[in-house]
Design a protein around this motif. Structure first.
Motif, PDB file in Angstrom:
ATOM      1  N   MET A 268      21.441  64.304 -10.247  1.00  0.00           N
ATOM      2  CA  MET A 268      21.276  65.172 -11.414  1.00  0.00           C
ATOM      3  C   MET A 268      20.316  66.311 -11.085  1.00  0.00           C
ATOM      4  N   LEU A 269      19.232  65.965 -10.412  1.00  0.00           N
ATOM      5  CA  LEU A 269      18.219  66.966 -10.076  1.00  0.00           C
ATOM      6  C   LEU A 269      18.834  68.088  -9.235  1.00  0.00           C
ATOM      7  N   ALA A 270      19.812  67.716  -8.400  1.00  0.00           N
ATOM      8  CA  ALA A 270      20.467  68.713  -7.545  1.00  0.00           C
ATOM      9  C   ALA A 270      21.212  69.763  -8.369  1.00  0.00           C
ATOM     10  N   GLU A 271      21.555  69.421  -9.613  1.00  0.00           N
ATOM     11  CA  GLU A 271      22.286  70.352 -10.478  1.00  0.00           C
ATOM     12  C   GLU A 271      21.345  71.337 -11.172  1.00  0.00           C
ATOM     13  N   VAL A 272      20.044  71.040 -11.138  1.00  0.00           N
ATOM     14  CA  VAL A 272      19.082  71.850 -11.897  1.00  0.00           C
ATOM     15  C   VAL A 272      18.613  73.023 -11.042  1.00  0.00           C
ATOM     16  N   PRO A 273      18.710  74.249 -11.578  1.00  0.00           N
ATOM     17  CA  PRO A 273      18.271  75.408 -10.798  1.00  0.00           C
ATOM     18  C   PRO A 273      16.786  75.327 -10.458  1.00  0.00           C
ATOM     19  N   VAL A 274      16.452  75.808  -9.266  1.00  0.00           N
ATOM     20  CA  VAL A 274      15.079  75.704  -8.761  1.00  0.00           C
ATOM     21  C   VAL A 274      14.101  76.448  -9.670  1.00  0.00           C
ATOM     22  N   ASP A 275      14.552  77.534 -10.299  1.00  0.00           N
ATOM     23  CA  ASP A 275      13.650  78.345 -11.118  1.00  0.00           C
ATOM     24  C   ASP A 275      13.742  77.985 -12.610  1.00  0.00           C
ATOM     25  N   ALA A 276      14.307  76.800 -12.912  1.00  0.00           N
ATOM     26  CA  ALA A 276      14.404  76.388 -14.321  1.00  0.00           C
ATOM     27  C   ALA A 276      13.007  76.210 -14.916  1.00  0.00           C
ATOM     28  N   PRO A 277      12.839  76.499 -16.207  1.00  0.00           N
ATOM     29  CA  PRO A 277      11.533  76.342 -16.851  1.00  0.00           C
ATOM     30  C   PRO A 277      11.006  74.905 -16.772  1.00  0.00           C
ATOM     31  N   ASP A 278      11.913  73.926 -16.821  1.00  0.00           N
ATOM     32  CA  ASP A 278      11.508  72.527 -16.703  1.00  0.00           C
ATOM     33  C   ASP A 278      12.593  71.778 -15.939  1.00  0.00           C
ATOM     34  N   ARG A 279      12.295  71.420 -14.679  1.00  0.00           N
ATOM     35  CA  ARG A 279      13.306  70.738 -13.871  1.00  0.00           C
ATOM     36  C   ARG A 279      13.340  69.254 -14.184  1.00  0.00           C
TER      37      ARG A 279
ATOM     38  N   GLN B  19      21.759  82.841 -15.418  1.00  0.00           N
ATOM     39  CA  GLN B  19      20.404  82.436 -15.806  1.00  0.00           C
ATOM     40  C   GLN B  19      20.409  80.966 -16.203  1.00  0.00           C
ATOM     41  N   SER B  20      19.213  80.344 -16.174  1.00  0.00           N
ATOM     42  CA  SER B  20      19.125  78.938 -16.562  1.00  0.00           C
ATOM     43  C   SER B  20      19.212  78.806 -18.071  1.00  0.00           C
ATOM     44  N   TYR B  21      19.798  77.719 -18.507  1.00  0.00           N
ATOM     45  CA  TYR B  21      19.813  77.415 -19.931  1.00  0.00           C
ATOM     46  C   TYR B  21      19.751  75.894 -20.087  1.00  0.00           C
ATOM     47  N   SER B  22      19.339  75.452 -21.259  1.00  0.00           N
ATOM     48  CA  SER B  22      19.186  74.031 -21.516  1.00  0.00           C
ATOM     49  C   SER B  22      20.473  73.470 -22.123  1.00  0.00           C
ATOM     50  N   GLN B  23      21.050  72.486 -21.432  1.00  0.00           N
ATOM     51  CA  GLN B  23      22.320  71.896 -21.878  1.00  0.00           C
ATOM     52  C   GLN B  23      22.071  70.499 -22.422  1.00  0.00           C
TER      53      GLN B  23
END
Ligand SMILES: [Zn+2]
Length: 210
Positions: A41-52, A97-101
């Motif tokens: 799951m962590l691999a799906e989260v962008p590195v620059d996300a506000p909260d990984r 851009q990152s967004y919260s899903q």
């Protein structure tokens, strides 16, 4: 976080759950899992996300349901119900851009003993999935698997912030260019019937007019 097969599993350890006993005794368990505990799951989260490292909460409930056996007798069979809720940051495929899903999992599993049994299991109910049970079942792994499956095929904002802002501003220069260009292209492709009419009034084809 790491599994230790040499140590007897504590009944509350979601990484080494006696799934048969959990179902047979109708037990319930709940907990929270961080994305950092689920590497895929962590691999799906962008590195620059506000909260990984966001948190998912989960609830599991064991039960048995009587089923008709081959010999015609009814016997209680083990089931697991799993619910997972939470949000993860993803990369929007439209604006990058990152967004919260938000993700929700609500699944019911019939627990079987072997892979063969799972393959042969008659699935006449779309709502029920089949999993192979274990005395040291890794529930965290199942939760991560379900979360991965529940990820959107194409992650994206409902409304991307850029598009939203330009609409509010009534069209910046950048946003204004696009409709103009496409409008011009459309005029070139389809001759304006009124322009043709105008030419006819002026005395025919282009060659004679000027
Ligand atoms: Zn977007």
């Amino acid at each position: 976080m790491t599994q230790n097969p040499g140590k007897p599993a504590s009944p509350a350890d979601p990484r080494a759950l006696d799934l048969y006993d959990f179902a047979k005794s109708g037990r319930q368990a709940a907990g929270a899992l961080r994305v950092s505990q689920m590497p895929r799951m962590l691999a799906e989260v962008p590195v620059d996300a506000p909260d990984r490292d966001t948190v998912f909460t989960w609830q599991g409930e064991g039960s048995t349901q009587p089923e008709l056996q081959d010999d015609g007798a009814e016997a209680p069979q083990p089931y697991l119900r799993l619910a997972v809720h939470g949000s993860v940051w993803l990369t929007c495929q439209r604006c990058l851009q990152s967004y919260s899903q938000h993700l929700d999992v609500d699944a019911t599993y019939r627990i079987v003993a072997t892979e063969e049994e799972a393959d042969e299991f008659p699935l006449d109910d779309d709502e029920v999935e089949v999993i192979v049970g274990s005395r040291q079942f890794d529930l965290v792994d199942l939760i991560e698997e379900e979360l991965l499956l529940s990820l959107p095929l194409v992650p994206k904002h409902n409304v991307c912030p850029e598009v939203h802002e330009s609409l509010l501003a009534g069209g910046s220069d950048e946003a204004g260019d696009e409709p103009d260009e496409s409008g011009a292209a459309e005029e070139e492709e389809k001759p304006n019937p009124f322009a043709v009419l105008e030419k006819l009034k002026q005395g025919g084809p282009d060659g004679k007019k000027h």
